[in-house]
Design a protein around this motif. Structure first.
Motif, PDB file in Angstrom:
ATOM      1  N   ARG A 185      33.671  44.231  39.229  1.00 39.26           N
ATOM      2  CA  ARG A 185      33.618  45.550  38.603  1.00 39.26           C
ATOM      3  C   ARG A 185      33.593  45.490  37.085  1.00 39.26           C
ATOM      4  NH1 ARG A 185      36.847  49.864  42.385  1.00 39.26           N
ATOM      5  NH2 ARG A 185      36.038  49.122  44.379  1.00 39.26           N
ATOM      6  N   LYS A 186      34.144  44.430  36.515  1.00 36.46           N
ATOM      7  CA  LYS A 186      34.173  44.321  35.058  1.00 36.46           C
ATOM      8  C   LYS A 186      33.024  43.497  34.499  1.00 36.46           C
ATOM      9  CE  LYS A 186      37.884  46.639  33.848  1.00 36.46           C
ATOM     10  NZ  LYS A 186      37.854  47.719  32.829  1.00 36.46           N
ATOM     11  N   ASP A 187      32.612  42.472  35.256  1.00 36.28           N
ATOM     12  CA  ASP A 187      31.602  41.549  34.740  1.00 36.28           C
ATOM     13  C   ASP A 187      30.284  41.594  35.504  1.00 36.28           C
ATOM     14  OD1 ASP A 187      33.586  40.651  32.958  1.00 36.28           O
ATOM     15  OD2 ASP A 187      34.324  39.200  34.443  1.00 36.28           O
ATOM     16  N   GLY A 188      30.206  42.428  36.538  1.00 32.53           N
ATOM     17  CA  GLY A 188      28.972  42.536  37.304  1.00 32.53           C
ATOM     18  C   GLY A 188      28.660  41.324  38.160  1.00 32.53           C
ATOM     19  N   LYS A 189      29.655  40.553  38.531  1.00 31.79           N
ATOM     20  CA  LYS A 189      29.430  39.334  39.306  1.00 31.79           C
ATOM     21  C   LYS A 189      29.040  39.656  40.740  1.00 31.79           C
ATOM     22  CE  LYS A 189      31.533  34.804  40.049  1.00 31.79           C
ATOM     23  NZ  LYS A 189      32.708  33.962  39.727  1.00 31.79           N
ATOM     24  N   ASP A 190      28.134  38.873  41.293  1.00 33.35           N
ATOM     25  CA  ASP A 190      27.713  39.002  42.687  1.00 33.35           C
ATOM     26  C   ASP A 190      28.747  38.291  43.559  1.00 33.35           C
ATOM     27  OD1 ASP A 190      26.565  38.978  45.200  1.00 33.35           O
ATOM     28  OD2 ASP A 190      24.592  38.281  44.525  1.00 33.35           O
ATOM     29  N   VAL A 191      29.743  39.031  44.037  1.00 32.74           N
ATOM     30  CA  VAL A 191      30.823  38.403  44.791  1.00 32.74           C
ATOM     31  C   VAL A 191      30.396  38.051  46.206  1.00 32.74           C
ATOM     32  CG1 VAL A 191      32.688  39.342  43.395  1.00 32.74           C
ATOM     33  CG2 VAL A 191      31.798  40.671  45.329  1.00 32.74           C
ATOM     34  N   ASP A 192      29.383  38.722  46.737  1.00 31.96           N
ATOM     35  CA  ASP A 192      28.844  38.302  48.040  1.00 31.96           C
ATOM     36  C   ASP A 192      28.288  36.887  47.947  1.00 31.96           C
ATOM     37  OD1 ASP A 192      29.526  40.674  49.207  1.00 31.96           O
ATOM     38  OD2 ASP A 192      27.468  41.433  49.413  1.00 31.96           O
ATOM     39  N   ALA A 193      27.581  36.611  46.853  1.00 28.12           N
ATOM     40  CA  ALA A 193      27.025  35.266  46.664  1.00 28.12           C
ATOM     41  C   ALA A 193      28.141  34.244  46.505  1.00 28.12           C
ATOM     42  CB  ALA A 193      26.104  35.252  45.444  1.00 28.12           C
ATOM     43  N   GLU A 194      29.197  34.609  45.765  1.00 23.40           N
ATOM     44  CA  GLU A 194      30.314  33.686  45.601  1.00 23.40           C
ATOM     45  C   GLU A 194      30.986  33.412  46.945  1.00 23.40           C
ATOM     46  OE1 GLU A 194      34.661  33.373  43.359  1.00 23.40           O
ATOM     47  OE2 GLU A 194      33.138  34.744  42.609  1.00 23.40           O
ATOM     48  N   TYR A 195      31.142  34.440  47.743  1.00 20.83           N
ATOM     49  CA  TYR A 195      31.729  34.276  49.073  1.00 20.83           C
ATOM     50  C   TYR A 195      30.899  33.293  49.899  1.00 20.83           C
ATOM     51  CZ  TYR A 195      33.049  35.515  53.881  1.00 20.83           C
ATOM     52  OH  TYR A 195      33.442  35.475  55.197  1.00 20.83           O
ATOM     53  N   ARG A 196      29.583  33.511  49.947  1.00 18.60           N
ATOM     54  CA  ARG A 196      28.717  32.631  50.759  1.00 18.60           C
ATOM     55  C   ARG A 196      28.789  31.193  50.263  1.00 18.60           C
ATOM     56  NH1 ARG A 196      24.890  36.633  49.573  1.00 18.60           N
ATOM     57  NH2 ARG A 196      24.754  38.294  51.147  1.00 18.60           N
ATOM     58  N   GLU A 197      28.819  31.007  48.944  1.00 21.74           N
ATOM     59  CA  GLU A 197      28.891  29.650  48.389  1.00 21.74           C
ATOM     60  C   GLU A 197      30.193  28.968  48.795  1.00 21.74           C
ATOM     61  OE1 GLU A 197      28.451  30.159  44.213  1.00 21.74           O
ATOM     62  OE2 GLU A 197      26.348  30.823  44.352  1.00 21.74           O
ATOM     63  N   THR A 198      31.284  29.706  48.773  1.00 18.52           N
ATOM     64  CA  THR A 198      32.569  29.119  49.154  1.00 18.52           C
ATOM     65  C   THR A 198      32.585  28.768  50.634  1.00 18.52           C
ATOM     66  OG1 THR A 198      33.661  30.434  47.441  1.00 18.52           O
ATOM     67  CG2 THR A 198      35.068  29.449  49.127  1.00 18.52           C
ATOM     68  N   ILE A 199      32.083  29.663  51.479  1.00 22.43           N
ATOM     69  CA  ILE A 199      32.026  29.389  52.911  1.00 22.43           C
ATOM     70  C   ILE A 199      31.165  28.168  53.179  1.00 22.43           C
ATOM     71  CG2 ILE A 199      31.215  30.239  55.146  1.00 22.43           C
ATOM     72  CD1 ILE A 199      33.807  31.529  54.261  1.00 22.43           C
ATOM     73  N   ALA A 200      30.024  28.084  52.495  1.00 21.48           N
ATOM     74  CA  ALA A 200      29.131  26.931  52.691  1.00 21.48           C
ATOM     75  C   ALA A 200      29.823  25.631  52.281  1.00 21.48           C
ATOM     76  CB  ALA A 200      27.845  27.127  51.886  1.00 21.48           C
TER      77      ALA A 200
END
Length: 467
Positions: free
Chosen positions: A348-363
């Motif tokens: 919400r503050k930096d516009g980060k794509d947290v869905d992408a971060e989630y997928r990267e961590t799961i992978a």
């Protein structure tokens, strides 16, 4: 609590009194308060037979010698007839105990049990006051209790047992109480604690400072910090006063702490009004491997960054205002603090794509069985501060995507506000969230919270997380 993952990587995580006293009462004695409340991790924490309402702690502390002199008054109500009752205390030697102004027998047993036998037994439903006087060297054990700073200062921090190192109490999240501190130190030293600073006077060579925490607080969330502090005073737009303190070598943190009004505004949008009437932070310069969410005024280690401050301020809602019922419920504290700092603020503050971060961590950890082997609900004693940090945010993000934002965010806000100044459990959270969505969450919760292997793909990749 926020661990310093620079030093503790995820991989590492994965691998007799002056009054002679009778012996401790038999736990089967109907006139004896139980010496513990049976928490599955810490069964001797807390005590039965009474509810504490207020602690009034008066201490004097000498930084060069670490000598502590204390007198603590506990205002409580008996919940049963009591011939004897216990307090939790691991601090210096006790010289005197009174109950309702009369001398009481006392004994110290086990690790932190102070057994008190009043001259006159206590009647159920009636208030009573116990006063304990003590003096000796300030100490800590296993990271809980007193810490000593390079400047000669000292502070108390630790979860879950730090309070008993400096005052006697009913040391359980289930018995919150209000708290007042009166501390006397040499006049060149400053004192920080929880809540409002209601007085600060210098008389001769001594300084006496009084602090008052008007909302109920769990023992480990109380603190005292003594140092040659510099201060930052701020005020929120709504008038809430914010007082932060910086030890001599912690002044570089002023820039991060100056964002506290912004952080509190952000958290209110998520979880409802800030539950306390003051705030701030205490920045120490001691080699500390964690920061801790001490109520209204967290203790921050030297490595603190913005992410850490957001994490600890989230705890003012999740952990402080709403506290666990048992330590097996710790995901309520740490999963939300980690998700807010690691996902919601960047999104919400930096516009980060947290869905992408989630997928990267799961992978990254998809095929690593050690990553999944400690369950989020009931992780086990000694493991309670592990998976909740690195897998907790994944769980909450998957739950958010399963329910959808329009259901998830109002639900978590309503849950935390509905338990304000009280306690909650993970089973209660699960049941509540199910009432806020038509989707059957039973399989999801079982996969993410109870099992010790990777969730099935239907629970790993719900909603927008699907490839």
């Amino acid at each position: 609590m926020r661990r310093n993952w620079r030093y503790l990587a995820v991989g590492a995580v994965l691998l007799a009194g002056a009054n002679a006293a009778p012996a401790q009462a038999d736990s089967g004695d109907p006139l004896a308060g139980s010496p513990g409340l049976g928490d599955p991790y810490y069964p001797m924490d807390g005590n039965g037979g009474y509810h504490a309402g207020h602690y009034d702690v008066t201490i004097s502390y000498d930084p060069p010698s670490h000598q502590l002199t204390g007198s603590t008054r506990i205002d409580a109500v008996a919940t049963q007839a009591l011939r004897t009752f216990n307090l939790d205390y691991s601090g210096p030697e006790i010289s005197k105990v009174t109950v309702n102004g009369l001398p009481a027998w006392f004994d110290r047993t086990d690790e932190h049990e102070l057994v008190v036998t009043p001259l006159i037994p206590l009647l159920p439903g009636l208030p009573f006051t116990a006063q304990v006087q003590y003096a000796g060297a300030a100490t800590g054990t296993d990271g809980d209790g007193w810490w000593f700073s390079p400047s000669g200062g000292a502070f108390v921090a630790g979860e879950p047992h730090s309070a008993s190192a400096w005052y006697p109490l009913n040391d359980t999240p289930l018995d919150k109480a209000t708290f007042t501190l009166h501390a006397t130190v040499p006049q060149e030293w400053e004192v920080m604690s929880n809540g409002d600073k209601v007085s600060d006077t210098v008389q001769g060579a001594d300084r006496t400072v009084s602090w008052e925490m008007r909302q109920p607080v769990v023992g480990y969330l109380t603190t005292i910090a003594i140092d040659r502090f510099q201060f930052l005073e701020q005020r929120r737009a709504n008038g809430t006063p914010l007082l932060s303190a910086f030890a001599p070598d912690a002044s570089k943190a002023r820039e991060v702490e100056s964002r506290l009004p912004e952080i509190l505004d952000f958290q209110e949008q998520l979880y409802g009004p800030y539950p306390f009437d003051t705030g701030g932070g205490i920045y120490v310069d001691t080699d500390l491997q964690f920061s801790l969410e001490t109520q209204t005024r967290p203790i921050y280690a030297p490595w603190t960054d913005l992410d850490t401050v957001v994490h600890e301020i989230t705890h003012q809602w999740w952990g402080d205002s709403v506290s666990v019922k048992q330590w097996s419920d710790v995901c309520l504290n740490e999963c939300f603090a980690s998700y807010t700092a690691d996902y919601l603020w960047p999104e919400r503050k930096d516009g980060k794509d947290v869905d992408a971060e989630y997928r990267e961590t799961i992978a990254k950890y998809h095929d690593d069985p050690k990553f999944w082997e400690i369950p989020l609900q009931n992780p086990g004693k000694g493991s309670e501060f592990t998976s909740v940090y690195y897998r907790g945010p994944l769980f909450l993000h998957a739950l958010r995507r399963t329910m959808g934002d329009d259901a998830f965010f109002p639900a978590v806000r309503d849950f935390v506000m509905g338990h304000e100044y009280g306690n909650a459990s993970m089973p209660e959270f699960r049941a509540f969230m199910q009432t806020r969505t038509p989707r059957d969450l039973k399989g999801f919760f079982t996969a993410w919270l109870d099992r010790t292997d990777r969730p099935a793909d239907e629970f790993l990749y719900p909603g927008s997380l699907r490839a």
